[in-house]
Write a protein that holds these residues in place. Sequence first.
Motif, PDB file in Angstrom:
ATOM      1  N   ARG A 170       0.657  -1.285   0.027  1.00 41.09           N
ATOM      2  CA  ARG A 170      -0.128  -0.045   0.166  1.00 41.09           C
ATOM      3  C   ARG A 170       0.758   1.124  -0.152  1.00 41.09           C
ATOM      4  O   ARG A 170       0.525   2.242  -0.307  1.00 41.09           O
ATOM      5  CB  ARG A 170      -0.913  -0.029   1.338  1.00 41.09           C
ATOM      6  CG  ARG A 170      -1.910  -1.176   1.295  1.00 41.09           C
ATOM      7  CD  ARG A 170      -3.170  -0.707   0.506  1.00 41.09           C
ATOM      8  NE  ARG A 170      -4.151  -1.760   0.661  1.00 41.09           N
ATOM      9  CZ  ARG A 170      -5.124  -2.115  -0.032  1.00 41.09           C
ATOM     10  NH1 ARG A 170      -5.514  -1.104  -0.831  1.00 41.09           N
ATOM     11  NH2 ARG A 170      -5.953  -3.061   0.043  1.00 41.09           N
ATOM     12  N   PHE A 171       2.190   1.320   0.638  1.00 45.78           N
ATOM     13  CA  PHE A 171       2.955   2.274   0.749  1.00 45.78           C
ATOM     14  C   PHE A 171       4.124   2.113   0.130  1.00 45.78           C
ATOM     15  O   PHE A 171       5.275   2.113   1.018  1.00 45.78           O
ATOM     16  CB  PHE A 171       2.891   2.743   2.293  1.00 45.78           C
ATOM     17  CG  PHE A 171       1.594   3.061   2.794  1.00 45.78           C
ATOM     18  CD1 PHE A 171       0.807   4.230   2.687  1.00 45.78           C
ATOM     19  CD2 PHE A 171       1.200   2.243   3.766  1.00 45.78           C
ATOM     20  CE1 PHE A 171      -0.577   4.433   3.263  1.00 45.78           C
ATOM     21  CE2 PHE A 171       0.090   2.257   4.616  1.00 45.78           C
ATOM     22  CZ  PHE A 171      -1.021   3.494   4.099  1.00 45.78           C
ATOM     23  N   PRO A 172       4.353   2.111  -1.227  1.00 46.71           N
ATOM     24  CA  PRO A 172       5.716   1.763  -1.779  1.00 46.71           C
ATOM     25  C   PRO A 172       6.625   3.224  -1.413  1.00 46.71           C
ATOM     26  O   PRO A 172       6.159   4.088  -1.543  1.00 46.71           O
ATOM     27  CB  PRO A 172       5.336   1.464  -3.211  1.00 46.71           C
ATOM     28  CG  PRO A 172       3.850   2.232  -3.389  1.00 46.71           C
ATOM     29  CD  PRO A 172       3.438   2.120  -2.174  1.00 46.71           C
ATOM     30  N   ARG A 173       7.917   2.640  -1.236  1.00 47.29           N
ATOM     31  CA  ARG A 173       8.777   3.571  -1.317  1.00 47.29           C
ATOM     32  C   ARG A 173       9.017   4.323  -2.584  1.00 47.29           C
ATOM     33  O   ARG A 173       9.282   3.934  -3.554  1.00 47.29           O
ATOM     34  CB  ARG A 173      10.138   2.929  -0.633  1.00 47.29           C
ATOM     35  CG  ARG A 173      10.865   4.137  -0.176  1.00 47.29           C
ATOM     36  CD  ARG A 173      12.420   3.303   0.327  1.00 47.29           C
ATOM     37  NE  ARG A 173      13.484   3.760  -0.435  1.00 47.29           N
ATOM     38  CZ  ARG A 173      14.767   3.357  -0.348  1.00 47.29           C
ATOM     39  NH1 ARG A 173      15.004   2.822   0.725  1.00 47.29           N
ATOM     40  NH2 ARG A 173      15.455   3.742  -1.044  1.00 47.29           N
ATOM     41  N   GLU A 174       8.926   5.661  -2.176  1.00 50.88           N
ATOM     42  CA  GLU A 174       9.097   6.694  -3.481  1.00 50.88           C
ATOM     43  C   GLU A 174      10.591   6.583  -4.001  1.00 50.88           C
ATOM     44  O   GLU A 174      11.522   6.764  -3.278  1.00 50.88           O
ATOM     45  CB  GLU A 174       8.858   8.097  -3.352  1.00 50.88           C
ATOM     46  CG  GLU A 174       7.167   8.109  -3.036  1.00 50.88           C
ATOM     47  CD  GLU A 174       6.278   7.674  -4.205  1.00 50.88           C
ATOM     48  OE1 GLU A 174       6.639   7.862  -5.454  1.00 50.88           O
ATOM     49  OE2 GLU A 174       5.379   7.123  -3.944  1.00 50.88           O
TER      50      GLU A 174
END
Length: 150
Positions: free
Chosen positions: A144-148
């Motif tokens: 859900r919160f992939p690293r940019e």
Amino acid sequence: MDDSDSTKQQLVKRQTSKQPETNRISSAEQFFIVGGFTLLQKLLLVITGLLTLSAAANELFGVYQRGNVELADILLLFLYTEVVAMVLVSYTGRGSPFVYPIFIAITAIARLIVLQGKEMDPQNIVFEAAAIVLLTIAATVLIRFPREAK
């Protein structure tokens, strides 16, 4: 040239001599080193994929010989499927390579619970279920919160 100029030059020489020598790699060396390790990585991924497919085929042959399918067999095939997916993600570079080992761990723990069955201490079942929940939360966060990328 006065004394202050010669002192400055000596000071500059001392400072430059104290700096460590950095190893510069030529572009040709970098090409061969990085290219060589990339080729080795791809080769090992292909071998891992082939060995996983071989193990899955052996498992399917064992199920065929026994004439029945058990839940542990299905979970083992899921493990093989996830290893193949992890190899594919690592080979292509698409997707998050960190999620698949978590999926493999979840399936392995579930298979362990199934294999141990009724002989297992209830406290251990709770611990293993908690581990599955923790791994599920970790996988959800990674998806859900992939690293940019910077």
